[in-house]
Design a protein around this motif. Structure first.
Motif: not given
Length: 160
Positions: A1-8, A51-56, A58-65, A100-104
């Protein structure tokens, strides 16, 4: 699976550890920043993952702050993004299975790496239970709310 990850900046150190853990689990990771602990704005990273999810891409995302709250609020402003802050394994898999949560979303100042890894693994292993009519009905109602209040939102409904 392709996972987009980002954090501040506050989430950066935990993001680095989580990114490596996701790779270890065998997933492809798109690291969208931050790339250091210099002050940055959580909302910018929520948009990048959305944007990664909306464009396809990435299949899921992880965000951290720091707390997880800000990035969660920002991410949920984007069509098709269903982000939830989870600091326990039950919510991490149940959010996918039932909603169907797609961002943890994780709060780096709330949990440490060990619990973060458990939440990430539970999230990535989970699948939406599309065969369960009540979950499909509820998800379709959420998507209808999104379509009403975000008229440019595009998405499919299950079972139609």
């Amino acid at each position: 699976m392709i996972i987009a990850i980002a954090a501040d900046h506050a989430g950066f150190p935990l993001k680095e550890e989580v990114r490596e853990y996701v790779k270890k689990l065998g997933h492809e990771v798109h690291d969208l920043g931050a790339f250091n602990t210099e002050s940055s704005d959580y909302s910018d990273f929520a948009v990048l993952v959305g944007k990664e999810l909306m464009s396809g891409k990435a299949e899921r995302g992880i965000l951290i702050c720091g707390s997880g709250v800000g990035v969660c609020i920002a991410a949920n402003k984007m069509p098709g993004v269903r982000a939830s802050m989870c600091h326990d394994t039950y919510s991490s898999h149940q959010g996918v299975e039932h909603d169907e949560m797609n961002v943890l979303v994780l709060g780096a100042r709330i949990i440490g790496p060990a619990l973060a890894f458990e939440c990430v693994e539970a999230y990535l292993k989970a699948q939406f239970i599309a065969s369960e009519p009540r979950f499909v009905r509820r998800l379709n109602k959420v998507k209808a709310i999104e379509a009403q209040y975000m008229p440019d939102a595009r998405g499919t409904t299950y079972g139609s």
